[in-house]
Design a protein around this motif. Structure first.
Motif, PDB file in Angstrom:
ATOM      1  N   ALA A 164       0.808  -1.221   0.000  1.00 27.33           N
ATOM      2  CA  ALA A 164       0.000   0.000   0.000  1.00 27.33           C
ATOM      3  C   ALA A 164       0.838   1.266   0.000  1.00 27.33           C
ATOM      4  O   ALA A 164       0.307   2.352   0.087  1.00 27.33           O
ATOM      5  N   GLU A 165       2.131   1.115  -0.104  1.00 23.22           N
ATOM      6  CA  GLU A 165       2.983   2.302   0.000  1.00 23.22           C
ATOM      7  C   GLU A 165       2.872   3.172  -1.244  1.00 23.22           C
ATOM      8  O   GLU A 165       2.569   2.703  -2.334  1.00 23.22           O
ATOM      9  N   GLY A 166       3.180   4.422  -1.060  1.00 16.56           N
ATOM     10  CA  GLY A 166       3.087   5.372  -2.153  1.00 16.56           C
ATOM     11  C   GLY A 166       1.886   6.266  -1.989  1.00 16.56           C
ATOM     12  O   GLY A 166       0.983   5.996  -1.202  1.00 16.56           O
ATOM     13  N   GLU A 167       1.894   7.308  -2.744  1.00 16.19           N
ATOM     14  CA  GLU A 167       0.821   8.288  -2.623  1.00 16.19           C
ATOM     15  C   GLU A 167      -0.394   7.870  -3.430  1.00 16.19           C
ATOM     16  O   GLU A 167      -0.358   6.960  -4.245  1.00 16.19           O
ATOM     17  N   ASP A 168      -1.455   8.589  -3.168  1.00 15.77           N
ATOM     18  CA  ASP A 168      -2.656   8.502  -3.988  1.00 15.77           C
ATOM     19  C   ASP A 168      -3.265   7.111  -4.029  1.00 15.77           C
ATOM     20  O   ASP A 168      -3.766   6.662  -5.042  1.00 15.77           O
TER      21      ASP A 168
ATOM     22  N   GLU B 182      -4.396  12.223  16.579  1.00 19.22           N
ATOM     23  CA  GLU B 182      -3.850  13.579  16.545  1.00 19.22           C
ATOM     24  C   GLU B 182      -2.497  13.575  15.842  1.00 19.22           C
ATOM     25  O   GLU B 182      -1.511  13.087  16.387  1.00 19.22           O
ATOM     26  N   THR B 183      -2.456  14.066  14.636  1.00 17.46           N
ATOM     27  CA  THR B 183      -1.216  14.206  13.893  1.00 17.46           C
ATOM     28  C   THR B 183      -1.031  15.684  13.565  1.00 17.46           C
ATOM     29  O   THR B 183      -1.869  16.278  12.875  1.00 17.46           O
ATOM     30  N   SER B 184       0.051  16.261  14.064  1.00 17.24           N
ATOM     31  CA  SER B 184       0.266  17.692  13.827  1.00 17.24           C
ATOM     32  C   SER B 184       0.417  17.958  12.340  1.00 17.24           C
ATOM     33  O   SER B 184       1.146  17.257  11.640  1.00 17.24           O
ATOM     34  N   HIS B 185      -0.278  18.955  11.858  1.00 17.53           N
ATOM     35  CA  HIS B 185      -0.100  19.387  10.471  1.00 17.53           C
ATOM     36  C   HIS B 185      -0.596  20.822  10.349  1.00 17.53           C
ATOM     37  O   HIS B 185      -1.433  21.284  11.133  1.00 17.53           O
ATOM     38  N   ASP B 186      -0.064  21.516   9.345  1.00 16.78           N
ATOM     39  CA  ASP B 186      -0.409  22.922   9.166  1.00 16.78           C
ATOM     40  C   ASP B 186      -1.720  23.065   8.397  1.00 16.78           C
ATOM     41  O   ASP B 186      -1.940  22.388   7.393  1.00 16.78           O
ATOM     42  N   VAL B 187      -2.548  23.940   8.880  1.00 18.40           N
ATOM     43  CA  VAL B 187      -3.842  24.203   8.262  1.00 18.40           C
ATOM     44  C   VAL B 187      -3.981  25.701   8.009  1.00 18.40           C
ATOM     45  O   VAL B 187      -3.657  26.510   8.877  1.00 18.40           O
ATOM     46  N   GLN B 188      -4.421  26.032   6.827  1.00 12.96           N
ATOM     47  CA  GLN B 188      -4.674  27.440   6.510  1.00 12.96           C
ATOM     48  C   GLN B 188      -6.145  27.641   6.200  1.00 12.96           C
ATOM     49  O   GLN B 188      -6.709  26.940   5.359  1.00 12.96           O
ATOM     50  N   ASP B 347     -17.521  18.060  10.080  1.00 15.04           N
ATOM     51  CA  ASP B 347     -16.690  17.117   9.334  1.00 15.04           C
ATOM     52  C   ASP B 347     -16.968  15.663   9.700  1.00 15.04           C
ATOM     53  O   ASP B 347     -17.311  15.352  10.836  1.00 15.04           O
ATOM     54  N   PHE B 348     -16.768  14.781   8.728  1.00 12.40           N
ATOM     55  CA  PHE B 348     -16.695  13.365   9.036  1.00 12.40           C
ATOM     56  C   PHE B 348     -15.306  13.062   9.583  1.00 12.40           C
ATOM     57  O   PHE B 348     -14.308  13.681   9.192  1.00 12.40           O
ATOM     58  N   PHE B 349     -15.252  12.091  10.469  1.00 13.63           N
ATOM     59  CA  PHE B 349     -14.026  11.808  11.195  1.00 13.63           C
ATOM     60  C   PHE B 349     -13.159  10.792  10.466  1.00 13.63           C
ATOM     61  O   PHE B 349     -13.647   9.820   9.901  1.00 13.63           O
ATOM     62  N   ASP B 350     -11.874  11.039  10.479  1.00 12.48           N
ATOM     63  CA  ASP B 350     -10.904  10.050  10.042  1.00 12.48           C
ATOM     64  C   ASP B 350      -9.672  10.237  10.925  1.00 12.48           C
ATOM     65  O   ASP B 350      -9.336  11.367  11.299  1.00 12.48           O
ATOM     66  N   TYR B 351      -9.019   9.112  11.254  1.00 13.15           N
ATOM     67  CA  TYR B 351      -7.868   9.209  12.143  1.00 13.15           C
ATOM     68  C   TYR B 351      -6.792  10.117  11.577  1.00 13.15           C
ATOM     69  O   TYR B 351      -6.032  10.725  12.306  1.00 13.15           O
ATOM     70  N   ARG B 352      -6.733  10.186  10.240  1.00 15.11           N
ATOM     71  CA  ARG B 352      -5.709  11.023   9.600  1.00 15.11           C
ATOM     72  C   ARG B 352      -6.363  12.166   8.849  1.00 15.11           C
ATOM     73  O   ARG B 352      -5.814  12.654   7.884  1.00 15.11           O
ATOM     74  N   TYR B 353      -7.532  12.579   9.277  1.00 14.77           N
ATOM     75  CA  TYR B 353      -8.224  13.735   8.690  1.00 14.77           C
ATOM     76  C   TYR B 353      -8.563  13.500   7.214  1.00 14.77           C
ATOM     77  O   TYR B 353      -8.795  14.453   6.474  1.00 14.77           O
ATOM     78  N   GLY B 354      -8.532  12.234   6.766  1.00 19.16           N
ATOM     79  CA  GLY B 354      -8.771  11.940   5.358  1.00 19.16           C
ATOM     80  C   GLY B 354      -7.628  12.366   4.470  1.00 19.16           C
ATOM     81  O   GLY B 354      -7.795  12.545   3.269  1.00 19.16           O
ATOM     82  N   LEU B 355      -6.426  12.523   5.049  1.00 18.93           N
ATOM     83  CA  LEU B 355      -5.276  13.018   4.291  1.00 18.93           C
ATOM     84  C   LEU B 355      -4.216  11.927   4.165  1.00 18.93           C
ATOM     85  O   LEU B 355      -4.027  11.128   5.077  1.00 18.93           O
ATOM     86  N   SER B 356      -3.517  11.914   3.033  1.00 15.60           N
ATOM     87  CA  SER B 356      -2.384  11.005   2.874  1.00 15.60           C
ATOM     88  C   SER B 356      -1.184  11.593   3.611  1.00 15.60           C
ATOM     89  O   SER B 356      -1.193  12.750   4.036  1.00 15.60           O
ATOM     90  N   ASN B 357      -0.137  10.777   3.745  1.00 13.74           N
ATOM     91  CA  ASN B 357       1.067  11.269   4.413  1.00 13.74           C
ATOM     92  C   ASN B 357       1.638  12.482   3.682  1.00 13.74           C
ATOM     93  O   ASN B 357       2.095  13.439   4.302  1.00 13.74           O
ATOM     94  N   ALA B 358       1.597  12.412   2.353  1.00 12.20           N
ATOM     95  CA  ALA B 358       2.129  13.543   1.583  1.00 12.20           C
ATOM     96  C   ALA B 358       1.295  14.792   1.835  1.00 12.20           C
ATOM     97  O   ALA B 358       1.827  15.897   1.981  1.00 12.20           O
ATOM     98  N   GLN B 359      -0.010  14.600   1.893  1.00 11.94           N
ATOM     99  CA  GLN B 359      -0.873  15.761   2.146  1.00 11.94           C
ATOM    100  C   GLN B 359      -0.667  16.310   3.544  1.00 11.94           C
ATOM    101  O   GLN B 359      -0.704  17.520   3.762  1.00 11.94           O
ATOM    102  N   LEU B 360      -0.433  15.418   4.508  1.00 13.28           N
ATOM    103  CA  LEU B 360      -0.203  15.875   5.878  1.00 13.28           C
ATOM    104  C   LEU B 360       1.094  16.673   6.008  1.00 13.28           C
ATOM    105  O   LEU B 360       1.243  17.479   6.922  1.00 13.28           O
ATOM    106  N   SER B 361       2.036  16.424   5.104  1.00 14.38           N
ATOM    107  CA  SER B 361       3.313  17.138   5.194  1.00 14.38           C
ATOM    108  C   SER B 361       3.226  18.526   4.558  1.00 14.38           C
ATOM    109  O   SER B 361       4.147  19.311   4.683  1.00 14.38           O
ATOM    110  N   ARG B 362       2.130  18.791   3.860  1.00 11.13           N
ATOM    111  CA  ARG B 362       1.957  20.116   3.276  1.00 11.13           C
ATOM    112  C   ARG B 362       0.893  20.883   4.064  1.00 11.13           C
ATOM    113  O   ARG B 362       0.181  20.307   4.883  1.00 11.13           O
ATOM    114  N   THR B 363       0.797  22.181   3.794  1.00 11.92           N
ATOM    115  CA  THR B 363      -0.247  22.972   4.431  1.00 11.92           C
ATOM    116  C   THR B 363      -1.588  22.651   3.778  1.00 11.92           C
ATOM    117  O   THR B 363      -1.724  22.715   2.559  1.00 11.92           O
ATOM    118  N   THR B 364      -2.547  22.259   4.588  1.00 11.65           N
ATOM    119  CA  THR B 364      -3.883  21.965   4.085  1.00 11.65           C
ATOM    120  C   THR B 364      -4.705  23.246   4.088  1.00 11.65           C
ATOM    121  O   THR B 364      -4.802  23.918   5.112  1.00 11.65           O
TER     122      THR B 364
END
Lengths: 265, 419
Positions: A164-168, B182-188, B347-364
């Motif tokens: 499952a690794e990788g984006e998207d 709770e995963t810290s991430h930047d939100v605008q 909002d609907f709940f998701d443990y990761r806010y419905g975001l991928s790791n890449a999305q969490l590393s950027r400002t949402t």
């Protein structure tokens, strides 16, 4: 001088700045017209200006005065006209001996901002009937029974993230019941989580705990158009509901002592 | 003299920096529906999230102009959030029964009041909005009406902050199982909004919902998400970000009374947390602190000396909810954000806010939460109630009850959103 200017300046700054703009002359008529006779090939016209912009809705319904039968004739939402054949459907199915009240409702962000009605009679009928079709896809699922594992709904589920690794990518985990007619519940769907863990309590209130389930997973792209992997997990599981509040502390102690982790793959 | 003139110029330029522009006031009556008059108009301002106070006037021929009543739609309740095309409907049958007029004019008067409108007040008797200004949010003076027959909303400016700012887990029970939510991430957030200074009280709720009757200023509890927004169209967030709700829901009832121009709704998680962390000067309170800026202060993770001043929680509540606004407010003048009742978010709940790791590393930017695909998905609620320990009262605390369920400590707080 300075004081005067400062006072003047402050007065100007707090002065109300209403901008007023008048419309052109227009006419209106509040004398009520009680009834309109419509032929079936008449067109119903309504202002689409009201439906422009986000959240604007126009709905037209016809309701039989004596029968109470109601037809939704048109729904216009953000300029997208749906049920475009509904007017024909109404004409083909309406009782010609009946009198109907057409109701035109204008909404904005679910506010009903205007409702207008007119009584109509239909004088003839169109011959063409509308046709309806639809495509349905039924997923086939595995319901193989094996050994049974009991999970607390507060347990964590851990899965292998290697595929499952990788984006998207999106992972969906479903629970398939072992009932005669299997029921499928999506218990988890999210972007791929590098920790490979999700919380099991998604199922806590919605599914019966008296039957066994098989966990199935699928990995898709974000758009859901491409499937990378699918499979099911053994053994079959049974689910215990979340403990009642009065026994929460006892259950938490038990859960921490008997942490069961379940590996997909 | 130069200084005087310079001062005058500065004052003049600083005053009315934002001014309203009204364009295209158009009126017509549509056949065959009724004698009602559709009014279209456009409001413009150079402000980012403008607030307009609007009034409608009418005039027949060369007669005197008069203030219109019997209006619905944008601006009919007195306040409009946001610029752009607006619509309203006037029913002239009350003023001109059985009449045909051909030389009528309608005027739209608008004032841009963004800088003054720190607080917007919804009157639950007339269902109109007005604004009240204050330079010191924490000391705004509100009477008991504000907990019964009014709802006060505080303006929250947009900004970028760290959502779920990482707390020091050694302070709490390190085995606490909800850390993963709770995963810290930047939100605008790019647009300002208004949020209720109190949780909705029983008295306010019963004013709007005719099936209940209460004068209590305690938060309305045992409330379900689908009671607030509905279970059909009201459950379509975030697929439908226009924030529609079921007409027979609490918000559907409230909106039908207030007209358009302003959307009353639950806040998103991003809005809720921005409001809780905001200091009002463009900076935000981070990890390890309560929303008045004071640090966590507890020896045992149970009694917290600073939380005690801000919130009704397990160690001071006698296991019951209390009148709202009886503890110290946040730096933005918001009460009971840390306790008294869990608060539903849209909002609907998701443990990761419905975001991928890449999305969490950027400002949402302007997050709308998880996109659920099943009816069993659950909505978010925030930040502890009267029966919870400090760990559950932190700003970052989030959880996910089913949207058709409720418990004795589930309440909510309203927000005003620009359409």
């Amino acid at each position: 001088m300075l004081s005067f200017l400062l006072v003047l300046c402050m007065a100007l700054s707090v002065c109300a700045e209403y901008e007023i703009l008048w419309s052109d002359d227009f006419s209106f008529d509040t004398r009520q017209s009680s009834q309109v006779d419509l032929k079936c090939d008449d067109l119903i016209s309504y202002s689409t200006g009201w439906a422009e912009g986000s959240g604007r809705e126009v709905e037209v319904t016809a309701s039989g005065v004596t029968s109470g039968d109601t037809f939704v004739i048109a729904e216009l939402y953000d300029d997208n006209l749906t049920m475009s054949n509904a007017w024909d459907y109404f004409l083909n199915n309406a009782d010609l001996s009946e009198e109907y009240i057409l109701t035109h409702t204008t909404k904005c962000e679910s506010h009903v901002i205007d409702t207008e009605t007119v009584r109509v009679r239909l004088s003839s009928s169109l011959q063409d009937e509308g046709t309806f079709s639809g495509d349905f896809n039924l997923d086939t699922v595995s319901t193989a029974l094996n050994a049974t594992l009991t999970l607390l709904t507060t347990d964590d589920i851990v899965y292998d993230t290697a595929w499952a690794e990788g984006e998207d990518k999106v992972i969906r985990v479903s629970a398939i019941s072992s009932e005669t007619i299997p029921q499928m519940y999506t218990v988890f769907e999210s972007q791929v989580d590098e920790n490979g863990t999700f919380r099991w309590d998604y199922l806590s209130e919605e599914v019966p705990s008296t039957v066994a389930y098989t966990l199935c997973y699928e990995i898709k792209n974000e758009a859901g158009t491409e499937t990378y992997a699918t499979g099911s997990a053994n053994p079959v599981i049974r689910i215990l509901p979340e403990p009642a509040a009065g026994f929460m502390m006892l259950a938490l102690v038990c859960a921490s002592a008997l942490v069961k982790r379940y590996e997909l793959n | 003299m130069r200084i005087v003139i310079l001062t005058l110029l500065v004052c003049l330029f600083s005053a009315n920096v934002f001014s309203a522009t009204v364009k295209s006031v158009t009126c017509h009556q549509c056949w065959p529906w009724s004698g009602k008059v559709d009014i279209g108009y456009v409001l413009e301002s150079s402000a980012n999230d403008p607030v307009f106070e609007v009034k409608f006037y009418g005039k027949a021929g060369e007669g005197e102009s008069f203030l219109l009543s019997d209006l619905k739609g944008d601006g009919s309740a007195g306040i409009v959030l946001g610029s752009g095309s607006k619509r309203a409907v006037w029913d002239p049958s009350g003023t001109y029964p059985g009449t045909q007029l051909s030389d009528f004019k309608i005027a739209l008067a608008a004032e841009e009041v963004t800088s003054q409108a720190k607080y917007i007040v919804l009157d639950l008797n007339a269902y109109t909005f007005s604004y009240a200004s204050s330079t010191n949010a924490a000391t705004v003076s509100v009477g008991s009406d504000s907990k019964k027959s009014q709802i006060w909303f505080r303006r929250i400016e947009p900004g970028t902050y760290q959502m779920s700012a990482g707390d020091d887990w050694s302070y709490f029970d390190p085995s606490w199982t909800s850390k993963g939510t709770e995963t810290s991430h930047d939100v605008q957030l790019t647009r300002g909004f208004y949020i209720g200074i109190f949780e909705v009280t029983e008295a306010q709720f019963s004013k709007i919902d005719s099936e209940t009757a209460s004068e209590s200023c305690a938060p309305k509890l045992r409330i379900r998400y689908d009671q607030i927004r509905g279970s059909e169209i009201g459950a379509t967030w975030p697929y439908k970000t226009d924030r529609r709700v079921d007409s027979d829901s609490f918000l559907g009832t409230l909106r039908s009374k207030t007209g358009g121009g302003v959307i009353i709704d639950l806040p998103t998680e991003g809005q809720w947390e921005l409001a809780c962390r905001s200091r009002g000067d463009g900076t935000f309170i981070g990890a390890g602190c309560w929303n008045d800026g004071s640090p966590y202060d507890s020896a045992d993770g149970q009694t917290d000396n600073n939380l005690d001043k801000l919130a009704w929680y397990k160690m001071n509540s006698s296991n019951r909810a209390h009148e709202v606004g009886t503890k110290r407010p946040s730096l933005m003048g918001l009460y009971d954000m840390h306790g008294n009742a869990w608060e539903w978010c849209i909002d609907f709940f998701d443990y990761r806010y419905g975001l991928s790791n890449a999305q969490l590393s950027r400002t949402t930017i302007d997050p709308v939460g998880f996109f659920p695909t099943v009816s069993s998905a659950k909505n978010s609620r925030r930040c502890g109630a009267y029966g919870n320990l400090p760990v559950d009262c932190r700003t970052s605390r989030r959880t996910s009850p089913g949207n058709g369920t409720t418990y004795a400590d589930y309440g909510f707080r309203l927000a005003l959103i620009q359409p």
